[in-house]
Design a protein around this motif. Structure first.
Motif, PDB file in Angstrom:
ATOM      1  N   ARG A  49      -1.899  -3.462   3.777  1.00 39.39           N
ATOM      2  CA  ARG A  49      -0.659  -4.087   4.187  1.00 39.39           C
ATOM      3  C   ARG A  49      -0.976  -5.168   5.198  1.00 39.39           C
ATOM      4  NH1 ARG A  49       0.453  -1.533   9.211  1.00 39.39           N
ATOM      5  NH2 ARG A  49      -0.617   0.439   9.392  1.00 39.39           N
ATOM      6  N   GLU A  50      -0.036  -6.072   5.330  1.00 40.50           N
ATOM      7  CA  GLU A  50      -0.162  -7.115   6.340  1.00 40.50           C
ATOM      8  C   GLU A  50       0.490  -6.592   7.614  1.00 40.50           C
ATOM      9  OE1 GLU A  50      -1.238 -10.367   5.954  1.00 40.50           O
ATOM     10  OE2 GLU A  50      -1.182 -10.782   3.805  1.00 40.50           O
ATOM     11  N   HIS A  51       0.088  -7.183   8.736  1.00 36.76           N
ATOM     12  CA  HIS A  51       0.668  -6.716   9.993  1.00 36.76           C
ATOM     13  C   HIS A  51       2.167  -6.988  10.070  1.00 36.76           C
ATOM     14  CE1 HIS A  51       0.697  -5.268  14.018  1.00 36.76           C
ATOM     15  NE2 HIS A  51       1.250  -6.375  14.464  1.00 36.76           N
ATOM     16  N   LEU A  52       2.628  -7.974   9.339  1.00 38.14           N
ATOM     17  CA  LEU A  52       4.047  -8.330   9.399  1.00 38.14           C
ATOM     18  C   LEU A  52       4.898  -7.534   8.416  1.00 38.14           C
ATOM     19  CD1 LEU A  52       2.760 -10.645  11.010  1.00 38.14           C
ATOM     20  CD2 LEU A  52       4.457 -12.167  10.036  1.00 38.14           C
ATOM     21  N   ASP A  53       4.312  -6.530   7.786  1.00 37.81           N
ATOM     22  CA  ASP A  53       5.078  -5.722   6.846  1.00 37.81           C
ATOM     23  C   ASP A  53       5.819  -4.633   7.609  1.00 37.81           C
ATOM     24  OD1 ASP A  53       3.927  -7.338   5.037  1.00 37.81           O
ATOM     25  OD2 ASP A  53       2.658  -5.821   4.100  1.00 37.81           O
ATOM     26  N   ILE A  54       7.137  -4.711   7.574  1.00 42.53           N
ATOM     27  CA  ILE A  54       7.962  -3.739   8.297  1.00 42.53           C
ATOM     28  C   ILE A  54       7.813  -2.371   7.642  1.00 42.53           C
ATOM     29  CG2 ILE A  54      10.348  -3.180   8.964  1.00 42.53           C
ATOM     30  CD1 ILE A  54       9.454  -5.725  10.277  1.00 42.53           C
ATOM     31  N   GLY A  55       7.723  -1.356   8.468  1.00 41.33           N
ATOM     32  CA  GLY A  55       7.721   0.011   7.946  1.00 41.33           C
ATOM     33  C   GLY A  55       6.398   0.429   7.330  1.00 41.33           C
ATOM     34  N   GLN A  56       5.358  -0.369   7.504  1.00 40.77           N
ATOM     35  CA  GLN A  56       4.014  -0.040   7.002  1.00 40.77           C
ATOM     36  C   GLN A  56       4.000   0.345   5.528  1.00 40.77           C
ATOM     37  OE1 GLN A  56       4.809   2.191  10.139  1.00 40.77           O
ATOM     38  NE2 GLN A  56       4.747   0.147  10.991  1.00 40.77           N
ATOM     39  N   VAL A  57       4.821  -0.348   4.753  1.00 42.21           N
ATOM     40  CA  VAL A  57       4.825  -0.094   3.310  1.00 42.21           C
ATOM     41  C   VAL A  57       3.682  -0.911   2.697  1.00 42.21           C
ATOM     42  CG1 VAL A  57       6.154  -0.291   1.184  1.00 42.21           C
ATOM     43  CG2 VAL A  57       7.310   0.232   3.330  1.00 42.21           C
ATOM     44  N   PRO A  58       2.766  -0.257   1.966  1.00 44.60           N
ATOM     45  CA  PRO A  58       1.647  -1.024   1.409  1.00 44.60           C
ATOM     46  C   PRO A  58       2.089  -2.031   0.356  1.00 44.60           C
ATOM     47  CG  PRO A  58       1.567   1.266   0.688  1.00 44.60           C
ATOM     48  CD  PRO A  58       2.693   1.172   1.662  1.00 44.60           C
ATOM     49  N   ARG A  59       1.284  -3.069   0.185  1.00 40.23           N
ATOM     50  CA  ARG A  59       1.605  -4.144  -0.762  1.00 40.23           C
ATOM     51  C   ARG A  59       1.130  -3.808  -2.173  1.00 40.23           C
ATOM     52  NH1 ARG A  59       2.238 -10.112   1.551  1.00 40.23           N
ATOM     53  NH2 ARG A  59       3.434  -9.529   3.385  1.00 40.23           N
ATOM     54  N   PHE A  60       1.317  -4.789  -3.058  1.00 44.06           N
ATOM     55  CA  PHE A  60       0.947  -4.633  -4.470  1.00 44.06           C
ATOM     56  C   PHE A  60      -0.475  -4.093  -4.638  1.00 44.06           C
ATOM     57  CE2 PHE A  60       3.730  -8.076  -6.755  1.00 44.06           C
ATOM     58  CZ  PHE A  60       4.855  -7.360  -6.397  1.00 44.06           C
ATOM     59  N   GLY A  61      -0.618  -3.156  -5.567  1.00 43.41           N
ATOM     60  CA  GLY A  61      -1.948  -2.744  -5.994  1.00 43.41           C
ATOM     61  C   GLY A  61      -2.460  -3.732  -7.033  1.00 43.41           C
ATOM     62  N   ARG A  62      -3.388  -3.280  -7.873  1.00 41.23           N
ATOM     63  CA  ARG A  62      -3.956  -4.189  -8.878  1.00 41.23           C
ATOM     64  C   ARG A  62      -2.834  -4.707  -9.779  1.00 41.23           C
ATOM     65  NH1 ARG A  62      -7.167  -0.883 -11.625  1.00 41.23           N
ATOM     66  NH2 ARG A  62      -8.863  -1.065 -10.104  1.00 41.23           N
ATOM     67  N   ASN A  63      -2.863  -6.011  -9.973  1.00 41.19           N
ATOM     68  CA  ASN A  63      -1.749  -6.637 -10.689  1.00 41.19           C
ATOM     69  C   ASN A  63      -2.286  -7.656 -11.682  1.00 41.19           C
ATOM     70  OD1 ASN A  63       0.743  -7.621 -11.426  1.00 41.19           O
ATOM     71  ND2 ASN A  63       0.921  -8.973  -9.648  1.00 41.19           N
ATOM     72  N   PHE A  64      -1.975  -7.435 -12.945  1.00 38.23           N
ATOM     73  CA  PHE A  64      -2.319  -8.431 -13.963  1.00 38.23           C
ATOM     74  C   PHE A  64      -1.087  -9.280 -14.219  1.00 38.23           C
ATOM     75  CE2 PHE A  64      -5.184  -4.905 -14.772  1.00 38.23           C
ATOM     76  CZ  PHE A  64      -6.399  -5.561 -14.878  1.00 38.23           C
ATOM     77  N   THR A  65      -1.264 -10.589 -14.247  1.00 37.43           N
ATOM     78  CA  THR A  65      -0.126 -11.439 -14.561  1.00 37.43           C
ATOM     79  C   THR A  65      -0.489 -12.368 -15.712  1.00 37.43           C
ATOM     80  OG1 THR A  65      -0.722 -13.243 -13.076  1.00 37.43           O
ATOM     81  CG2 THR A  65       0.583 -11.472 -12.129  1.00 37.43           C
ATOM     82  N   ALA A  66       0.494 -12.630 -16.502  1.00 38.05           N
ATOM     83  CA  ALA A  66       0.329 -13.589 -17.594  1.00 38.05           C
ATOM     84  C   ALA A  66       1.463 -14.588 -17.497  1.00 38.05           C
ATOM     85  CB  ALA A  66       0.362 -12.870 -18.929  1.00 38.05           C
ATOM     86  N   ASN A  67       1.136 -15.860 -17.661  1.00 41.02           N
ATOM     87  CA  ASN A  67       2.129 -16.902 -17.487  1.00 41.02           C
ATOM     88  C   ASN A  67       2.024 -17.884 -18.635  1.00 41.02           C
ATOM     89  OD1 ASN A  67       2.269 -19.904 -15.866  1.00 41.02           O
ATOM     90  ND2 ASN A  67       4.044 -18.561 -15.819  1.00 41.02           N
TER      91      ASN A  67
END
Lengths: 283, 667
Positions: free
Chosen positions: B644-662
């Motif tokens: 998580r980033e320090h600016l993330d309220i509530g210490q909720v972790p961010r995205f895990g592994r993410n595949f994107t297609a565009n």
């Protein structure tokens, strides 16, 4: 092209002046709203009934500001000459409530006026009804000393008393004060609002069925609470004794909904009651 | 040649450009330009075939913002991130849309106004730090201006447009957007629409984050009339409808968030005059924000927290090419937020969490650039503001009587700010710029009138303080930029001293309203706080097709008595290696943030551990006649790190592994 510049600059100046003047402070300091207090005679009195004061050549018409219910009730009595119907504004009016329960009867606390001149045509008293009852059970015995003819007499009027809901009347036996039976009645607020409200109660002691003196020796603390959320409100002012068993302070409500005003009673610094509360609903 | 141009722009603007904080135009890599304003240019060039470069990626506005220099985002959910400039939060900065003021309607800052615009509505995002960014309104942290895209006249007789689609695996999200433009010599139209639907995401280690999905629609429309040779009239509209936006870090979600952004603009061009252009705009922006907890289990009782803002305003900007700009503006904003609770079997509970209030503001700003001998330049900007704010005599007024405060009293403030910077270029290669500035900012409506607003971070309820004085910031900044044949790099150092810094304090003996809150707090002006730090950017062309990019940023803050300020990001390094060959490109990225242990426990900051993040991206373009098809794939957070980033309220972790297609199609 220079003229165009000038025009632009001029337009700007005008705009600035326009905006600056339109923003000119309109600082009319509005007066603070008047605190809601009970006027000496409300406008919309309800007539409860009338009775002849036998022996005083008078007729009493009994009014109130709201239908009688358990707790603190104001009573306005207007007297007229039973012969010519003219208003009688001078005299002594003494009310004593009586509950007739068949095998026994009892009174209840009452505040009679010491005025000998009516205010706006009325003699104002207050009665604390300690229970609900019908007009055949509760009666107001009205004693009038008619200063017009110097005669005294008594009249009686049966009245209906409903149970106040939520209750504005508490009866409690105080083990820590020699098992005194104490009546706690809510006087204000009658119509609680969000914000600051006057808070007033009366305290009376039941000595016997007909004797209910007021209590002026207690210290009262209040604590408002929203029961479903568990929070209170800030800056409340505890009621202090202001005379004749009346304790007056301020209660604050931060939002609408259901509130409890918890009461603590102290005598000589000892907590003698902390389980009573008045329930109030703010719309 | 055209293909090369396409590629250059593609690289600069596509989602491969994660590190392009400066998003410099290709030319700026060789020549030194002033960098007081970092611009993310989303716009098409005059040539129609460049139309797609902004739209090819379906990054959100906040994604783009997060890549800009000195921008950090406070995160409360998968969507609705609050942009901050360096250490300055949204109350200390000024966010405008095309010069228009707009205010979020959520008292919990769930709706920074950047969520109501889509990149497809915009042509550029301009960021200016500190007192150099006060043209559009007094503030101390700088400004973000999101420039609306306008249709171009006279260049196409036919219909043009693009369609884009993106899929994200981490939250099973689907984004789609389309834009159409038609123009003639006299009139041009542009319409665009975006749809986003995301489910709950998974953080690293396959951790399901409940209440993190969202859905939204956005429609933009612009019409441009050419009234005469010198006059243009433009009508812009953006409608944005968010639905069921989850905020895992907060106890409530957003049922709906709706924005209507409307404006009418008149442009007058002068010829053969000192002044070149005058732009007059009238606007009305309205936001309605409904927060509720209907999707949350085990809530003590159902609660609604709607909020409204309505902003009406105008500005007039007069330009003398890029030398001089004079801006005069006025706006009024009405704001209100409510809370209604529904306990079972009991009467409804109602409170105004932000009492109805009106803020009026008139301001005059000027910006002047002076070129001196020997490649020296002076930039000057200044602004004066008049503010008048008062609450309406209603429920909120009665509520506040509880604190013996009359919030209907008119609060009057005159704010001023100014910045002057001097720069000199040596040998066309080295630029040194020194700036000094002063800025002031008004306390926000929440800081003035807020009534038992719950702060998730420190778990306290907050009430406002109408006696707050404006914050005053004294600022200095040094920029050194060096451009060599293969390497460009720059250093930025800043030091800010903020007097009357607005800080929280506990009201002892007063209880909170919110169930579970620890107590009640309010705000006061403390003596001062300081903020200093720097940014470093490097671009190294190793060989023709291989580029290395590096960016480091660091901020150090403290109050007068030595406490670190809350929500300050730690030292952060982002670097990437980029390879391109004809229509194919490939990029590997590494992000690293050190542990942040300079925390403000008063505010509920907790230590944030360090993290390393690796991303891979690849893209391929296909050209079919005059149309372009673009396909890109990415794998973000390859090692599925839980971070998580320090600016993330509530210490909720961010995205895990993410595949994107565009996939994008441009015609």
């Amino acid at each position: 092209m220079k003229t165009l510049n000038k025009i632009k600059i001029l337009t700007y100046l005008l705009l600035i002046i326009g905006i600056a003047s339109s923003c000119k402070k309109n600082k009319s300091i509005e007066p603070e709203e008047e605190e809601v207090t009970t006027p000496s005679t409300p406008n919309n009195l309800i007539k409860i009934g009338e009775t002849y004061i036998v022996g005083a050549n008078a007729k009493a018409s009994v009014y109130t500001d709201k239908a009688f219910e358990t707790g603190y009730n104001l009573i306005y009595v207007a007297f007229t000459d039973s012969t010519d119907g003219s208003a009688l504004n001078m005299g002594h009016c003494t009310i004593s409530p009586l509950m007739n329960m068949g095998s026994m009867s009892h009174g209840s606390p009452v505040e009679n006026t010491s005025d000998t001149i009516s205010t706006n045509g009325y003699f104002r008293s207050a009665v604390i009804f300690s229970m609900a009852g019908t007009a055949s059970q509760w009666s107001l015995n009205i004693n009038f000393h008619n200063h017009k003819n110097g005669k005294s007499g008594l009249g009686s009027l049966g009245v209906d008393v409903a149970a106040s809901s939520p209750s504005k009347f508490k009866s409690v036996v105080l083990a820590l004060d020699s098992n005194k039976k104490v009546f706690i009645s809510l006087v204000q607020p009658t119509n609680p609002v969000v914000g600051t409200n006057n808070f007033e109660i009366t305290l009376h002691q039941r000595v016997n069925g007909m004797t209910y003196p007021f209590i002026d020796q207690y210290t009262v603390e209040i604590e408002p609470e929203m029961p479903s959320m568990g929070h209170g409100s800030p800056n409340n002012i505890n009621p202090t004794h202001v005379g004749k068993g009346h304790y007056s302070g301020k209660v604050n409500y931060t939002m609408s909904g259901l509130w409890y005003v918890h009461l603590k009673l102290y005598k000589n610094g000892t907590l003698i009651s902390d389980d009573q509360y008045f329930e109030m609903t703010l719309q | 040649m055209l293909q090369k141009q396409i590629l250059v722009l593609f690289i600069l603007l596509s989602n491969l450009n994660l590190l392009g904080q400066n998003t410099p135009k290709d030319s700026s890599l060789k020549t030194i330009t002033l960098d007081e304003v970092s611009v993310c240019d989303l716009s098409e060039e005059k040539d129609q075939s460049f139309d797609f470069y902004k739209n090819n990626k379906l990054a959100t506005t906040e994604d783009i913002l997060s890549r800009m220099q000195g921008v950090n985002l406070i995160k409360r959910g998968a969507y609705g991130l609050e942009p901050t400039l360096r250490n300055y939060n949204s109350g200390q900065t000024n966010l405008t849309i095309d010069g228009m003021k707009i205010y979020g309607a959520c008292t919990d800052k769930m709706d920074p106004v950047s969520i109501y615009v889509e990149p497809s509505n915009l042509s550029a995002i301009q960021v200016a730090h500190g007192a150099s960014g006060t043209m559009n309104g007094s503030n101390i942290g700088g400004q973000i201006n999101m420039q609306l895209r306008e249709p171009t006249l006279n260049c196409h007789s036919k219909l043009s447009g693009q369609i884009s689609q993106t899929y994200l695996s981490v939250n099973n999200a689907y984004y789609a957007s389309a834009a159409l433009q038609h123009s003639t010599e006299k009139i041009a139209y542009r319409v665009n629409g975006t749809y986003r639907k995301a489910n709950d995401y998974k953080a690293g280690g396959n951790l399901h984050i409940p209440y993190s999905g969202f859905e939204k629609y956005n429609i933009g429309g612009n019409v441009l009339f050419k009234v005469s040779k010198a006059q243009l009239i433009k009508i812009d509209y953006i409608g944005d409808w968010g639905k069921n936006i989850g905020y895992p870090a907060l106890p409530m979600d957003v049922g709906s968030a709706t924005a209507h952004i409307t404006s009418l603009t008149h442009q007058l061009h002068f010829k053969n005059s000192y002044f070149t252009k005058n732009e007059l705009k009238f606007y009305y922006n309205q936001i309605t924000h409904f927060m509720d907890d209907t999707h949350r289990p085990n809530v003590p009782m159902h609660m609604d927290m709607p909020g409204w803002t309505k902003t009406t305003g105008m500005y007039n900007e007069l330009f003398a090419s890029d030398k001089l700009k004079i801006r005069l503006d006025f706006h009024n904003v009405y704001a209100r937020a409510d809370m209604t609770m529904y306990p079972t079997g009991e009467p409804i509970m109602y409170m105004q969490t932000l009492p109805e209030n009106n803020l009026n503001n008139a301001g005059l700003a000027i910006k002047y650039k002076l070129d001196l001998k020997h490649k020296q330049q002076l930039n000057f900007n200044a602004r004066a503001d008049y503010y008048l704010q008062s609450a309406v005599r209603g429920i909120g007024y009665k509520q506040w009587k509880v604190f013996n405060t009359n919030i209907t009293n008119e609060l009057e403030d005159v704010l001023k700010s100014g910045n002057i910077s001097y720069s000199k270029t040596f040998l066309d290669k080295l630029l040194i710029q020194l700036s000094v500035g002063y800025g002031e900012r008004l306390a926000t409506s929440n800081e003035r009138y807020g009534y038992y607003l719950f702060n998730r971070q420190d778990q306290y309820d907050y009430i406002g303080n109408i006696l707050l004085k404006p914050e005053q910031s004294y600022q200095s900044e040094l920029l050194i930029k060096h451009s060599l044949k293969k390497i460009d790099y720059s250093f930025n150092f800043f030091y800010h001293h903020i007097s009357n810094y607005i800080y929280s304090y506990q009201l002892n003996g007063m209880s909170a309203m919110t169930i579970g809150a620890k107590g009640l707090k309010s705000y006061k002006n403390i003596n001062y706080a300081t903020s200093m730090g720097g940014e470093f950017n490097l671009k190294y062309h190793i060989i023709d097709n291989l580029t290395y990019i590096n960016s480091i940023k660091y901020i150090y803050t403290e109050t007068f008595d030595g406490k670190p300020l809350p929500l300050i990001p730690p030292l952060k390094l982002q670097h990437a290696l980029r390879y391109k060959l004809n229509l194919f490109q490939f990029q590997v990225e590494h992000d690293y943030a050190i542990k942040q242990d300079r925390i403000n426990s008063d505010y509920g900051d907790v230590i944030t551990p360090e993290y390393h993040l690796f991303n891979l991206r690849a893209a391929r373009n296909f050209r079919i006649k005059s149309s372009v098809i673009q396909f890109s794939l990415a794998c973000e957070n390859i090692f599925d790190v839980r971070y998580r980033e320090h600016l993330d309220i509530g210490q909720v972790p961010r995205f895990g592994r993410n595949f994107t297609a565009n996939l994008n199609f441009i015609f």
